[in-house]
Design a protein around this motif. Structure first.
Motif, PDB file in Angstrom:
ATOM      1  N   GLN A  33       0.855  -1.267  -0.024  1.00 11.64           N
ATOM      2  CA  GLN A  33      -0.017   0.030  -0.159  1.00 11.64           C
ATOM      3  C   GLN A  33       0.766   1.080  -0.045  1.00 11.64           C
ATOM      4  N   GLU A  34       1.913   1.441   0.919  1.00 14.72           N
ATOM      5  CA  GLU A  34       2.688   2.581   0.804  1.00 14.72           C
ATOM      6  C   GLU A  34       3.480   2.689  -0.583  1.00 14.72           C
ATOM      7  N   LEU A  36       2.347   2.282  -3.466  1.00 17.66           N
ATOM      8  CA  LEU A  36       1.263   2.862  -4.275  1.00 17.66           C
ATOM      9  C   LEU A  36       1.631   4.329  -4.444  1.00 17.66           C
ATOM     10  N   TRP A  38      -0.298   6.657  -2.944  1.00 16.36           N
ATOM     11  CA  TRP A  38      -1.637   7.069  -3.021  1.00 16.36           C
ATOM     12  C   TRP A  38      -1.913   8.263  -2.045  1.00 16.36           C
ATOM     13  N   PHE A  62      -9.112   9.780  -3.518  1.00 20.56           N
ATOM     14  CA  PHE A  62      -7.895   8.874  -3.611  1.00 20.56           C
ATOM     15  C   PHE A  62      -7.357   9.563  -4.757  1.00 20.56           C
ATOM     16  N   ARG A 124      -5.494  -3.340  -7.222  1.00 23.85           N
ATOM     17  CA  ARG A 124      -4.524  -2.749  -6.295  1.00 23.85           C
ATOM     18  C   ARG A 124      -5.630  -2.503  -5.081  1.00 23.85           C
ATOM     19  N   GLN A 125      -4.843  -3.025  -3.695  1.00 21.10           N
ATOM     20  CA  GLN A 125      -5.777  -2.843  -2.797  1.00 21.10           C
ATOM     21  C   GLN A 125      -5.262  -1.506  -1.866  1.00 21.10           C
ATOM     22  N   TYR A 126      -6.204  -0.794  -1.080  1.00 18.80           N
ATOM     23  CA  TYR A 126      -5.878   0.259  -0.042  1.00 18.80           C
ATOM     24  C   TYR A 126      -6.804   0.055   0.944  1.00 18.80           C
TER      25      TYR A 126
END
Length: 135
Positions: A33-34, A36, A38, A62, A124-126
């Motif tokens: 996640q980091e 990414l 975002w 986002f 992609r997951q967040y």
């Protein structure tokens, strides 16, 4: 003994053993996640109140690592009451505009809530986790 039993809220972690086994997966997910890059912002605003309950509007924006809205975003929101059992709310979010999801939810009590938004875009997951105070 009296104080231990008298002050117990009845809250406990479900499936604590399985969650412990998934620790390494959670660490790997946080690193992914980091990576990414975002930028995610959450706003929660009161809409109406009725006794202890509160209706709130929430919105999560986002942006990708280039500052552009995340495309093909799907999300689900969870409002979790950290100190009381049985008050949690979960619901799918609405897409308000590219990279922006939100909705309205009625919460049984005012005070502190943990907001979790699970989002996905193109595989992609967040997960956003933020503590908010609902007045």
């Amino acid at each position: 003994m009296f104080f231990a039993f008298d002050s117990w809220t009845g809250l406990e972690t479900k499936d604590h053993y399985l969650k412990g086994l998934a620790y390494d997966d959670n660490v790997a997910g946080a690193k992914a996640q980091e990576a990414l890059g975002w930028d995610v912002k959450l706003t929660v605003n009161p809409v109406a109140s009725n006794g202890d309950s509160r209706k709130v509007a929430y919105k999560a924006t986002f942006l990708d690592h280039d500052g552009k809205p995340v495309e093909a975003l799907k999300a689900h929101a969870f409002f979790i009451r950290p100190t009381s059992e049985g008050l949690d709310v979960d619901q799918p979010t609405e897409t308000l505009s590219p990279g922006v999801v939100g909705g309205e939810v009625t919460l049984a009590q005012h005070g502190q809530w943990q907001v979790r938004i699970h989002a996905a875009s193109k595989g992609r997951q967040y997960q956003l986790v933020e503590r908010v105070v609902v007045e």
